[in-house]
Each structure stands twice: as C-alpha cells, then as structure tokens.
Design an enzyme around this catalytic site. Sequence first.
Site, PDB file in Angstrom:
ATOM      1  N   ASP A  11       1.033  -1.078  -0.226  1.00  0.00           N
ATOM      2  CA  ASP A  11       0.152  -0.038  -0.333  1.00  0.00           C
ATOM      3  C   ASP A  11       0.928   1.601   0.412  1.00  0.00           C
ATOM      4  OD1 ASP A  11      -2.302   1.682   0.468  1.00  0.00           O
ATOM      5  OD2 ASP A  11      -1.597   2.294   2.594  1.00  0.00           O
ATOM      6  N   SER A  12       0.187   2.457  -0.454  1.00  0.00           N
ATOM      7  CA  SER A  12       1.151   3.446   0.150  1.00  0.00           C
ATOM      8  C   SER A  12       1.560   3.571   1.005  1.00  0.00           C
ATOM      9  CB  SER A  12       0.401   5.429  -0.309  1.00  0.00           C
ATOM     10  OG  SER A  12      -1.332   4.866  -0.095  1.00  0.00           O
ATOM     11  N   CYS A  74      -4.058  -1.604  -1.878  1.00  0.00           N
ATOM     12  CA  CYS A  74      -4.022  -0.479  -2.160  1.00  0.00           C
ATOM     13  C   CYS A  74      -4.974   0.042  -3.413  1.00  0.00           C
ATOM     14  CB  CYS A  74      -2.912   0.379  -2.459  1.00  0.00           C
ATOM     15  SG  CYS A  74      -3.527   2.138  -2.935  1.00  0.00           S
ATOM     16  N   GLU A 154      -3.559   9.032   7.958  1.00  0.00           N
ATOM     17  CA  GLU A 154      -1.666   8.657   8.465  1.00  0.00           C
ATOM     18  C   GLU A 154      -1.208  10.156   9.273  1.00  0.00           C
ATOM     19  OE1 GLU A 154       1.069   7.475   6.535  1.00  0.00           O
ATOM     20  OE2 GLU A 154      -0.551   6.438   5.609  1.00  0.00           O
ATOM     21  N   CYS A 186     -10.738   3.145  -0.299  1.00  0.00           N
ATOM     22  CA  CYS A 186      -9.463   2.906  -0.257  1.00  0.00           C
ATOM     23  C   CYS A 186      -9.383   2.288   1.077  1.00  0.00           C
ATOM     24  CB  CYS A 186      -9.257   4.370  -0.251  1.00  0.00           C
ATOM     25  SG  CYS A 186      -7.562   5.365   0.651  1.00  0.00           S
ATOM     26  N   HIS A 188      -7.118   2.682   3.473  1.00  0.00           N
ATOM     27  CA  HIS A 188      -7.181   4.142   5.229  1.00  0.00           C
ATOM     28  C   HIS A 188      -8.445   3.683   5.295  1.00  0.00           C
ATOM     29  CE1 HIS A 188      -3.172   4.643   3.192  1.00  0.00           C
ATOM     30  NE2 HIS A 188      -2.959   5.317   4.692  1.00  0.00           N
TER      31      HIS A 188
HETATM   32  N1  DGL Z   1      -5.008   2.966   0.621  1.00  0.00           N
HETATM   33  C1  DGL Z   1      -5.080   3.635  -0.785  1.00  0.00           C
HETATM   34  C2  DGL Z   1      -5.982   3.328  -1.600  1.00  0.00           C
HETATM   35  O1  DGL Z   1      -6.396   2.073  -1.247  1.00  0.00           O
HETATM   36  C3  DGL Z   1      -4.353   4.759  -0.936  1.00  0.00           C
HETATM   37  C4  DGL Z   1      -4.034   5.677   0.012  1.00  0.00           C
HETATM   38  C5  DGL Z   1      -3.533   7.024  -1.076  1.00  0.00           C
HETATM   39  O2  DGL Z   1      -3.778   8.450  -1.289  1.00  0.00           O
HETATM   40  O3  DGL Z   1      -2.022   6.630  -0.787  1.00  0.00           O
HETATM   41  O4  DGL Z   1      -5.887   3.765  -2.512  1.00  0.00           O
END
Ligand code: DGL
Length: 265
Positions: A11-12, A74, A154, A186, A188
């Site tokens: 993931d990012s 991600c 984050e 997402c 997150h």
């Molecule tokens: N967790 C990521 C997703 O599922 C992206 C978050 C980011 O913008 O880095 O899209």
Amino acid sequence: MGNNKPIGVFDSGIGGLTVLSKLIETFPSENFIYVGDTLNCPYGIKSPDEIASLVTRITKYLLSQEVKAIVIACNTATANSSHLKNFVNIPVIGVIEPTAKYALKMSKNKNIAVLATNATIDSKSYNKIIDRKFLFKKGQKYFVKCSEFVTAIENQQFRNDFSYKLVKDKLDFLSDKNIDTVVLGCTHFGLYSSEISKVLPKAKLIDCGEPTSKLLKEILVKDRLEADSYRNGKVIITTTGDPLQVEKQITWFDKEHQAVKKIII
Ligand code: DGL
C-alpha cells in the site's frame, strides 16, 4: 509439500494493514511481507504515470524477496497496475474487482456510495463494475473523492473532533439518499468506519479485506500455492519511510509481527 514462500502485500502507507489484518486471520500459516510506501504517500493525488511507476518499483522489490503472489492492498495502486502483467509471472490480486462485486451483491436497493481517493475515482475503475446501468436499472451510485481522509489518517487523526467533522462535512450530502451500502474504496478508510457510520448509520460498510481474502484463497488453491497448514506464518512489515514513526502510527494493528523495517525501493 506446501509452498512456504511469502505473499507480498503493499500500500502507499498504513492503510493496507487493514487488508493484511484480514489476510493473517484467513491464512494463519502463510508468511507475509508488507510494504508501506510511506515516503511517497499519499498516492491518491499523484498522476497515473507517477503511481504506475511506484507500483513497478514496489513490485520489483517484492519479486526480489521471492514472493509467490502479490496482493495490492491499495485501490489507487490497483487502478494503476495493469502494466504489471508485462513482467510479473506470479498471481497479482488487486482490491477493486472483488470489493466492487461484493458490494453489488450485498446492496439491496442498489443505492451505493463509493468513497475513494481522487486518483481511484478519476480512473473510473469502480464505475466500470458498479455503475452498470444495463444490469442494475434501479439505484443511484455516488463516487466521492476523499483523498483528504488519507492524509488525516496517516497523521493519526481518527475518532476525534477533527476526524468526525472532516467526514461529516464531506459526506453529509449523502445522508438523505437512502444509501444502503458504502464501499470503502481506499484501504485507509477502514480506520474511519466509526466516522462514516456516524454520518450514514443505516449503510453497510464494505471494506476490501474480506472479498480480497476470498479471491486470494481461490487463487492459492487453484495454483497449488498454499503453505503447509501445520506451520505458523511470519509477518514482516517494511516501510520506505521512518520505521519508528510507522510503529507509532500502527498501535491499532493487533497482529503479531516483527519490528518495522526500513527498505529502499
Ligand atoms: N490506501 C490507498 C487506497 O486504497 C491510497 C491512499 C493514498 O492516497 O495514498 O487507495
């Protein structure tokens, strides 16, 4: 003899750990290597080319660790990963397709909101699966760009006045739309379940963990890649950023793992 090579997950940043958590529960015998690209987070406000190039770099790193399969935990990276098939010859599983299909199945009235990063929404990857008007004439679909949630998460802004207000301000317009299903598009956003449910209390939240685990199971079985079932898997978490900072960010992650390790991709 099973295949005891690790499964790569990335993931990012820390969001993909919501998926990893589910994977560890589903596959206790598997080894996992997780990459959080904290240094380059957030992805959701980058261009498709920039994201694709980061996806390539992480994938090459994971291949160098001899993983037997990769889970792109991600959505933003998944939406920009179609080029991987040109050089990767192990299974690569993205989160968008299983999650979108699962959401469609779960929704009764087909009023569905997809919350994702700007880049994921712009890619139309969810629309292609969820907004198939010829199949589902009834129901309204809402695709909402929420990249600002990623930065807040984050920065460990959850379950506080700031996060509840941030989410309410963004999603209040959905509260009278009779939405029964919200896609956490997402990884997150699993960490914003409480905030999102407060604004949309009647909606079921679909996160990527469960549908992605089911798909991984099918693939491991089909390709005979499962680890020996008598063993306990190991979990390695790596970051391109500061490992000590990441340890502080993930106090909510309750699965056993080795100390977070710094990597360069
Ligand atoms: N967790 C990521 C997703 O599922 C992206 C978050 C980011 O913008 O880095 O899209």
